[in-house]
Design a protein around this motif. Structure first.
Motif, PDB file in Angstrom:
ATOM      1  N   ARG A 271     -18.516  -4.766   2.885  1.00 15.63           N
ATOM      2  CA  ARG A 271     -19.184  -5.009   4.157  1.00 15.63           C
ATOM      3  C   ARG A 271     -18.274  -4.653   5.329  1.00 15.63           C
ATOM      4  O   ARG A 271     -17.955  -5.485   6.179  1.00 15.63           O
ATOM      5  N   LYS A 272     -17.868  -3.370   5.324  1.00 18.03           N
ATOM      6  CA  LYS A 272     -17.020  -2.924   6.431  1.00 18.03           C
ATOM      7  C   LYS A 272     -17.472  -1.515   6.786  1.00 18.03           C
ATOM      8  O   LYS A 272     -17.878  -0.758   5.919  1.00 18.03           O
ATOM      9  N   SER A 273     -17.357  -1.168   8.050  1.00 18.82           N
ATOM     10  CA  SER A 273     -17.776   0.186   8.416  1.00 18.82           C
ATOM     11  C   SER A 273     -16.876   1.229   7.777  1.00 18.82           C
ATOM     12  O   SER A 273     -17.283   2.354   7.521  1.00 18.82           O
ATOM     13  N   THR A 274     -15.626   0.839   7.480  1.00 19.97           N
ATOM     14  CA  THR A 274     -14.729   1.794   6.832  1.00 19.97           C
ATOM     15  C   THR A 274     -15.097   2.005   5.384  1.00 19.97           C
ATOM     16  O   THR A 274     -14.663   2.968   4.756  1.00 19.97           O
ATOM     17  N   ALA A 275     -15.899   1.067   4.819  1.00 18.00           N
ATOM     18  CA  ALA A 275     -16.278   1.223   3.410  1.00 18.00           C
ATOM     19  C   ALA A 275     -17.588   1.956   3.259  1.00 18.00           C
ATOM     20  O   ALA A 275     -18.118   2.047   2.159  1.00 18.00           O
ATOM     21  N   VAL A 276     -18.117   2.490   4.352  1.00 17.26           N
ATOM     22  CA  VAL A 276     -19.366   3.251   4.275  1.00 17.26           C
ATOM     23  C   VAL A 276     -19.037   4.665   3.827  1.00 17.26           C
ATOM     24  O   VAL A 276     -18.289   5.380   4.491  1.00 17.26           O
ATOM     25  N   LYS A 277     -19.597   5.035   2.677  1.00 22.87           N
ATOM     26  CA  LYS A 277     -19.191   6.314   2.103  1.00 22.87           C
ATOM     27  C   LYS A 277     -20.238   7.401   2.312  1.00 22.87           C
ATOM     28  O   LYS A 277     -20.310   8.360   1.549  1.00 22.87           O
ATOM     29  N   PHE A 278     -21.057   7.232   3.333  1.00 21.68           N
ATOM     30  CA  PHE A 278     -22.180   8.149   3.485  1.00 21.68           C
ATOM     31  C   PHE A 278     -21.742   9.565   3.827  1.00 21.68           C
ATOM     32  O   PHE A 278     -22.330  10.542   3.384  1.00 21.68           O
ATOM     33  N   ASP A 279     -20.718   9.671   4.645  1.00 22.08           N
ATOM     34  CA  ASP A 279     -20.290  10.987   5.109  1.00 22.08           C
ATOM     35  C   ASP A 279     -19.471  11.657   4.005  1.00 22.08           C
ATOM     36  O   ASP A 279     -18.249  11.571   3.992  1.00 22.08           O
ATOM     37  N   SER A 280     -20.141  12.286   3.069  1.00 21.84           N
ATOM     38  CA  SER A 280     -19.436  12.800   1.897  1.00 21.84           C
ATOM     39  C   SER A 280     -19.979  14.171   1.518  1.00 21.84           C
ATOM     40  O   SER A 280     -21.060  14.557   1.941  1.00 21.84           O
ATOM     41  N   PRO A 281     -19.236  14.901   0.692  1.00 23.32           N
ATOM     42  CA  PRO A 281     -19.742  16.195   0.210  1.00 23.32           C
ATOM     43  C   PRO A 281     -21.031  16.025  -0.593  1.00 23.32           C
ATOM     44  O   PRO A 281     -21.917  16.890  -0.536  1.00 23.32           O
ATOM     45  N   VAL A 467     -26.993  20.852   8.206  1.00 19.84           N
ATOM     46  CA  VAL A 467     -26.813  19.739   7.275  1.00 19.84           C
ATOM     47  C   VAL A 467     -25.626  18.855   7.672  1.00 19.84           C
ATOM     48  O   VAL A 467     -25.694  17.630   7.663  1.00 19.84           O
ATOM     49  N   ASP A 468     -24.547  19.511   8.055  1.00 17.54           N
ATOM     50  CA  ASP A 468     -23.341  18.795   8.469  1.00 17.54           C
ATOM     51  C   ASP A 468     -23.623  17.782   9.579  1.00 17.54           C
ATOM     52  O   ASP A 468     -23.283  16.610   9.495  1.00 17.54           O
ATOM     53  N   THR A 469     -24.247  18.299  10.656  1.00 17.60           N
ATOM     54  CA  THR A 469     -24.528  17.445  11.808  1.00 17.60           C
ATOM     55  C   THR A 469     -25.429  16.290  11.419  1.00 17.60           C
ATOM     56  O   THR A 469     -25.198  15.148  11.817  1.00 17.60           O
ATOM     57  N   ALA A 470     -26.459  16.615  10.618  1.00 23.05           N
ATOM     58  CA  ALA A 470     -27.410  15.570  10.234  1.00 23.05           C
ATOM     59  C   ALA A 470     -26.696  14.456   9.480  1.00 23.05           C
ATOM     60  O   ALA A 470     -26.852  13.272   9.787  1.00 23.05           O
ATOM     61  N   VAL A 471     -25.913  14.843   8.483  1.00 25.01           N
ATOM     62  CA  VAL A 471     -25.233  13.817   7.678  1.00 25.01           C
ATOM     63  C   VAL A 471     -24.295  12.999   8.554  1.00 25.01           C
ATOM     64  O   VAL A 471     -24.241  11.767   8.480  1.00 25.01           O
ATOM     65  N   LYS A 472     -23.538  13.680   9.411  1.00 24.29           N
ATOM     66  CA  LYS A 472     -22.597  12.971  10.266  1.00 24.29           C
ATOM     67  C   LYS A 472     -23.324  11.999  11.191  1.00 24.29           C
ATOM     68  O   LYS A 472     -22.887  10.861  11.374  1.00 24.29           O
ATOM     69  N   THR A 473     -24.429  12.457  11.771  1.00 25.97           N
ATOM     70  CA  THR A 473     -25.149  11.605  12.719  1.00 25.97           C
ATOM     71  C   THR A 473     -25.631  10.328  12.043  1.00 25.97           C
ATOM     72  O   THR A 473     -25.418   9.219  12.547  1.00 25.97           O
ATOM     73  N   VAL A 474     -26.272  10.511  10.879  1.00 22.80           N
ATOM     74  CA  VAL A 474     -26.788   9.320  10.193  1.00 22.80           C
ATOM     75  C   VAL A 474     -25.632   8.436   9.719  1.00 22.80           C
ATOM     76  O   VAL A 474     -25.683   7.207   9.817  1.00 22.80           O
ATOM     77  N   ALA A 475     -24.566   9.064   9.223  1.00 21.10           N
ATOM     78  CA  ALA A 475     -23.417   8.281   8.762  1.00 21.10           C
ATOM     79  C   ALA A 475     -22.873   7.429   9.915  1.00 21.10           C
ATOM     80  O   ALA A 475     -22.568   6.243   9.738  1.00 21.10           O
ATOM     81  N   ASP A 476     -22.777   8.023  11.102  1.00 24.41           N
ATOM     82  CA  ASP A 476     -22.270   7.270  12.249  1.00 24.41           C
ATOM     83  C   ASP A 476     -23.193   6.123  12.598  1.00 24.41           C
ATOM     84  O   ASP A 476     -22.738   5.016  12.909  1.00 24.41           O
ATOM     85  N   GLN A 477     -24.500   6.379  12.534  1.00 25.20           N
ATOM     86  CA  GLN A 477     -25.445   5.308  12.851  1.00 25.20           C
ATOM     87  C   GLN A 477     -25.297   4.150  11.870  1.00 25.20           C
ATOM     88  O   GLN A 477     -25.324   2.980  12.251  1.00 25.20           O
ATOM     89  N   ILE A 478     -25.143   4.499  10.586  1.00 30.63           N
ATOM     90  CA  ILE A 478     -24.989   3.443   9.587  1.00 30.63           C
ATOM     91  C   ILE A 478     -23.708   2.675   9.841  1.00 30.63           C
ATOM     92  O   ILE A 478     -23.682   1.434   9.812  1.00 30.63           O
ATOM     93  N   LYS A 479     -22.646   3.407  10.126  1.00 30.51           N
ATOM     94  CA  LYS A 479     -21.367   2.730  10.386  1.00 30.51           C
ATOM     95  C   LYS A 479     -21.496   1.799  11.578  1.00 30.51           C
ATOM     96  O   LYS A 479     -20.991   0.672  11.569  1.00 30.51           O
ATOM     97  N   ASP A 480     -22.188   2.258  12.618  1.00 29.46           N
ATOM     98  CA  ASP A 480     -22.365   1.420  13.814  1.00 29.46           C
ATOM     99  C   ASP A 480     -23.050   0.114  13.479  1.00 29.46           C
ATOM    100  O   ASP A 480     -22.641  -0.949  13.941  1.00 29.46           O
ATOM    101  N   ILE A 481     -24.106   0.213  12.672  1.00 32.82           N
ATOM    102  CA  ILE A 481     -24.842  -1.001  12.343  1.00 32.82           C
ATOM    103  C   ILE A 481     -23.972  -1.943  11.530  1.00 32.82           C
ATOM    104  O   ILE A 481     -23.932  -3.157  11.779  1.00 32.82           O
TER     105      ILE A 481
END
Lengths: 488, 285, 285
Positions: A271-281, A467-481
């Motif tokens: 439960r940490k924003s640093t543990a969000v692994k969404f921004d991945s290959p 694809v890059d931008t999309a993944v990054k954008t959503v990853a950032d949103q998830i991290k923010d939440i």
């Protein structure tokens, strides 16, 4: 001048008459509005008594016939009885809802409780529950709160749900499958219980497989399925063989998980924003693959609409060769289009390099701690689950749509029906959107209810972002939440 | 000769245009009616012209057919709710509108001009702006999921209309008549209730009917204020059909047809008054 | 003196009920929304005063600008089309021909139909597989298109708005056209003016006033319209049809960010105010 008084008299008479009618109408209406009269509510529902057999092996196909008996439950409302507000989500398998409603009203009649039963669709249930809680007016019991359990109960300071450990004990906590307990246990107690699960499986229309000379058993990995889709497309250039929903709704998010998890995609490990692994290959790979499928013409542009029924309809109208969904479309086929049901085979979801994963849609019952009737609510929950025979009948009435939460019921079904036997085997691969954390996570409940991962599709396929931008954008949103929720 | 020919061409153009207008307008309506009155299976054949006439869909939506419907999804309760809520909104908005409208039209009191402008303002302003605060305030006052709350919210939309329209209608009653009555010895109040109101009956009836239609057609307030199915009105009831499993097109169209009958028929009855009330009422100063 | 006070009291007594009610359900929420917009309130947390934070968030949100853009686009194109077609229909119907009253009656029908029925109707009409639009398209051109898909959804919603909205323009223009004296046309024809000149120098100036009012009203109402788009597309596919009212709705009821929703509501007020003041100014002339 002598004309005027006559005109005035007639008119005023008319006016007075209208006014009187209007007043009576308002009066009556207002009276009805303010004083709900004593009502006898009679519900006639069909409770299945004969078992369903639909075997869909390659050799023999027999389709279901259910015999149903109608049971009439009469409840009388009046003054002086406890009153409960109940909000149930309507699933896409009406028989299941009928069972739940009938059972609830049965309980209410036995206990002498007045029940105000409301229903909400898939799309409305979460906002309705959240609105109720926000305004201090939650129902006493709600069904369809699976994706909100953590949001409503994880934080001890803002806990809106009542703990259900006593309910679990009464109905046999050991009999409940482990994943359910894991999803809802917070601070050592469970706060929700699934009535059943909707577990994603492939609905494959056999005639398409036969046409291109493929045996359904041969389709195992995503590569297999994609090849198969391409072959179907060659034969039917107008068709969109893969029935994936890409819109901003639950099914849209499920599409994501169906590709992303087997490729190794992971949401968060803690439960940490640093543990969000969404921004991945792996995320980029999964998204690129889906984009490619769309651009190849294997997924219909219509699927971008935010509509849960799109993939159901694609299957029911045979405009897709396969869809991946908890078997409510199959239920619809059995009840409305038996020929299609006979032409369908249910298969485990496609695998990829990391193995098999399947999305388990949580369909949970909860009781709210702010309610004045918490004990009654718990009593109702116990009544719903305790009779395993009745529970078993409900599962059967759903024709594989409802996945049982009891080991005992699963074993019984597996013994009778080879399809259930295979279906039960999928159990260890069932996950929810917090995978790999697999624990209640308030932040992820929020991410899921906002369908953030479905934005990946609109960003790339409509806004034409890369694809890059999309993944990054959503990853950032998830991290923010996650950061906002847990402070880190 | 030339004149004859160009007149002929003109005739052709007129009739052609008339035909276009007819097709343009009727096409979607035709589709709705045809779908509502067809047996369910025919819809999936995709034919433009119906082969069979059937009212099975209409029966089904009222729970009268053979098909089993999940509890709570018959149209009857939605219709009943729409009817009585619209009636109440009609009554209250017309009554208050009559009083207020007359005051704005003919009386002299401090603040009259401000109130006139305010009512015009309220009439023109879209309700979407107060969607959020209404929800917020009504939750505070525990008016969510109550008929009272819905009625009050609908009044915020209907009352400005009735005020403005009735003001316009009252202004068309010649001052002479009022003055004549006054001279004849009628008190102010008597003049109003015994002469002005009766003379404006057509306008009042039209305004009341329009208020009913407004309440019936409203989507926003039932959407955000009502979540209990037993209290829900038909505008949102139709939406539920669209978001249910496997959109039952025949039932959706049957329901739409039934839902549209009251407001459309009423609208046509009072049509000419609406036009008079909406713009001309403002024009006539 | 006594009379004046009595008049004033009468006036206030008559107008108070209506305006008191309006105060609670319209004016107060209208002002309260401004207050709410200065708070931050996520789901499950207490409301916190945060000053201009919501407005700054909105200023940074690309979806807000897109919503403004698409609202403006949708509204302007719809209104222009309604204006042109409404005028064309009206001019046609002011000619004498057989069956004129029938055509007129039919052409007005869309106005009487509630918005939610219109939305359900077109939801079916535009269905890809079985809707009439594609049946016809396939019969004429051999193709089917996704009317509500990403490529055609904007023209489709404009089509729906125009279909519903033309009668309002048409009926008002019909009335206005009748006020233009025929003698002017006859005189101009004698003087050698052709149809276009007659239109431009006689018709247009004659109905300019009504044209202005009707356009402005329609602009305000179209900009604030929620029902049809919500039913048809819910702002989708993706965010393509995410007009401002839908933006507000989703902020409040999907993201549960009441503060942000309030702030957006407040921001739309200047737009409407500007349009309304133009109407008020036009009315005074």
């Amino acid at each position: 001048m002598s004309e005027e008084p006559k005109k005035v008299d007639r008119r005023s008479f008319l006016y007075v008459g209208l006014g009187a009618v209007a007043l009576v109408a308002i009066g009556a209406a207002a009276y009805v509005a303010m004083n709900p009269p004593v009502v006898t509510q009679t519900v006639t529902t069909a409770v299945p008594t004969t078992s369903v057999v639909t075997t869909t092996t390659a050799t023999t196909v027999t389709t279901a016939t259910t015999k149903t008996t109608a049971t009439t439950i009469t409840t009388t409302t009046g003054v002086g009885r406890p009153k409960m507000q109940i909000l149930y989500m309507s699933t896409y398998a009406p028989a299941l809802n009928d069972w739940l409603t009938a059972r609830t009203l049965e309980w209410a009649a036995k206990r002498g409780v007045d029940v105000e039963l409301s229903t909400a669709s898939y799309m409305e249930i979460q906002p309705k529950i959240l609105t109720g809680v926000e305004t201090g007016n939650p129902p006493d019991v709600a069904f369809g709160a699976g994706g909100l359990a953590a949001l409503l109960a994880e934080d001890p300071k803002a806990r809106h749900l009542a703990p259900l450990d006593d309910v679990y004990k009464e109905i046999g906590a050991d009999d409940v499958i482990p994943i359910v307990k894991r999803w809802y246990t917070m601070d050592g107690k469970p706060y929700a219980i699934d009535l059943f699960l909707f577990v994603d499986v492939v609905h494959l229309i056999k005639s398409f497989a036969n046409e291109v000379g493929r045996k359904p058993e041969e389709l195992v990995t995503w590569d297999d399925y994609i090849e198969f889709a391409r072959e179907v497309k060659k034969r039917h250039p107008d068709m969109y063989p893969i029935g994936h929903t890409l819109g901003k709704c639950f099914d849209g998010t499920e599409t994501w998980y169906q590709h992303w998890w087997p490729l190794g995609g992971e949401m968060l490990t803690d439960r940490k924003s640093t543990a969000v692994k969404f921004d991945s290959p792996e995320s980029r790979e999964a998204l690129q693959r889906i984009v490619n499928l769309y651009n190849e013409g294997l997924i219909s542009p219509q699927m971008l609409q935010p509509d849960e029924m799109l993939n159901n309809n694609a299957y029911l109208t045979k405009t897709a060769a396969f869809i991946i969904e908890g078997p409510t479309p199959f239920y619809a086929a059995v009840t409305r289009n038996p020929a299609l049901a006979a032409d369908t085979v249910l298969l485990p979801p496609p695998t990829d390099r990391k193995g098999m994963f399947t999305y388990g849609s949580k369909e949970a019952l909860v009781a709210f701690s702010e309610s004045k009737n918490v004990d009654l609510a718990k009593d109702l929950l116990i009544y719903i689950f305790k009779d395993k025979n009745a529970y078993y009948n409900m599962i059967k009435s759903g024709f594989y749509a409802a996945y049982p939460i009891f080991n005992s019921v699963q074993e019984k079904l597996a013994k009778e029906d080879p399809v259930w036997k295979d279906y039960i085997k999928v159990q260890p691969t069932i996950y929810d959107y917090t995978y790999p954390l697999n624990e209640p996570c308030k932040g992820m409940d929020e991410v899921s209810s906002k369908f953030l991962v479905a934005d990946l599709f609109s960003m790339t396929l409509i806004d034409k972002k890369d694809v890059d931008t999309a993944v990054k954008t959503v990853a950032d949103q998830i991290k923010d939440i996650i950061k906002r929720t847990y402070g880190q | 000769m030339r004149k004859g020919r160009s007149a002929f061409i003109k005739r052709v153009i007129i009739y052609l245009s008339a035909l276009i207008i007819l097709v343009w307008t009727i096409l979607p309506l035709y589709w709705m009616i045809v779908t509502a009155f067809r047996p369910e299976k025919e819809i999936y054949e995709g034919l433009i012209f119906p082969r069979q006439f059937s009212i099975s869909s209409i029966m089904a939506i009222f729970g009268l057919g053979e098909e089993h419907i999940t509890v709570g999804s018959t149209l009857t309760s939605y219709m009943i709710n729409s009817i009585y809520i619209s009636l109440i909104v009609m009554a209250i908005s017309t009554l208050l509108g009559m009083l207020g409208g007359y005051a704005l039209a003919r009386m002299r009191f401090p603040g009259k001009d401000i109130l006139s402008s305010l009512s015009l303002f309220a009439y023109v302003f879209p309700t979407v702006v107060i969607m959020v605060p209404i929800f917020f305030i009504f939750s505070m006052w525990k008016l969510v999921n109550t008929p009272t709350g819905l009625i009050l919210a609908l009044l915020s939309h209907a009352l400005p209309y009735t005020l403005w329209m009735l003001r316009g209608f009252f202004q068309t009653i010649p001052l002479d008549i009022e003055e004549a009555a006054f001279i004849d010895g009628c008190s102010r109040l008597k003049t109003i209730f015994k002469i002005v109101f009766p003379l404006s009956t057509p306008g009042i009836v039209a305004t009341a009917t329009y208020a009913f239609i407004l309440a019936w057609n409203n989507v926003l307030f039932p959407l955000i204020l009502i979540s209990r199915t037993d209290l829900q009105v038909i505008s949102i009831g139709i939406l539920n059909y669209m978001k249910a499993d496997f959109v039952p097109w025949d039932r959706l169209m049957a329901a739409s047809f039934i839902a549209t009958l009251p407001p459309t028929l009423l609208f046509f009855a009072i049509q000419k008054y609406i036009v008079a009330g909406l713009t001309a009422g403002a024009v006539k100063r | 003196m006594k009379l004046k006070i009595r008049d004033a009291l009468e006036g206030l007594a008559f107008s108070t009920p209506a305006f008191l009610l309006l105060f609670f359900v319209l004016f107060f929420p209208f002002v309260y929304v401004i207050y709410i917009s200065f708070f931050t309130k996520y789901f499950g947390y207490e409301a916190v005063f945060s000053g201009l934070r919501n407005y700054i968030e909105i200023a940074k949100d690309p979806l807000f600008y897109y919503s403004l853009y698409i609202s403006t686009l949708y509204t302007s194109i719809s209104v222009v089309l309604k204006l042109i077609l409404g005028l064309a229909f009206a001019m046609l119907l002011s000619q004498e021909f057989r069956g004129r009253s029938v055509v007129r009656a039919i052409a007005v029908i869309p106005w009487g139909i509630p918005l939610f029925v219109v939305a359900a109707l077109f939801f079916w009409f535009f269905d890809y597989n079985l809707g009439l639009a594609n049946i016809i398209l396939k019969a004429l051109f051999g193709v089917k298109i996704f009317w509500l898909g990403p490529d055609y959804v904007i023209p489709s919603i404009i089509y729906v708005n125009v279909w519903k909205g033309i009668p309002f323009f048409m009926v008002n223009f019909l009335g206005a056209l009748q006020t233009v004296p025929k003698s002017l046309y006859e005189a101009a024809e004698i003087d050698g003016a052709n149809a276009w000149h007659r239109f431009r120098y006689i018709t247009v100036p004659g109905i300019k006033y009504v044209m202005l009012i009707v356009c402005l009203l329609s602009t305000i109402w179209t900009f604030g319209e929620f029902d049809t788009i919500f039913f048809l597309t819910r702002g989708g596919p993706g965010y393509i049809t995410h007009i401002i009212p839908i933006y507000i709705y989703f902020q409040a009821f999907s993201r549960f960010d009441i503060g942000m929703a309030a702030a957006v509501s407040v921001l739309t007020v200047p737009i409407f105010l500007a349009l309304i003041s133009v109407i008020l100014w036009a009315l005074r002339r």
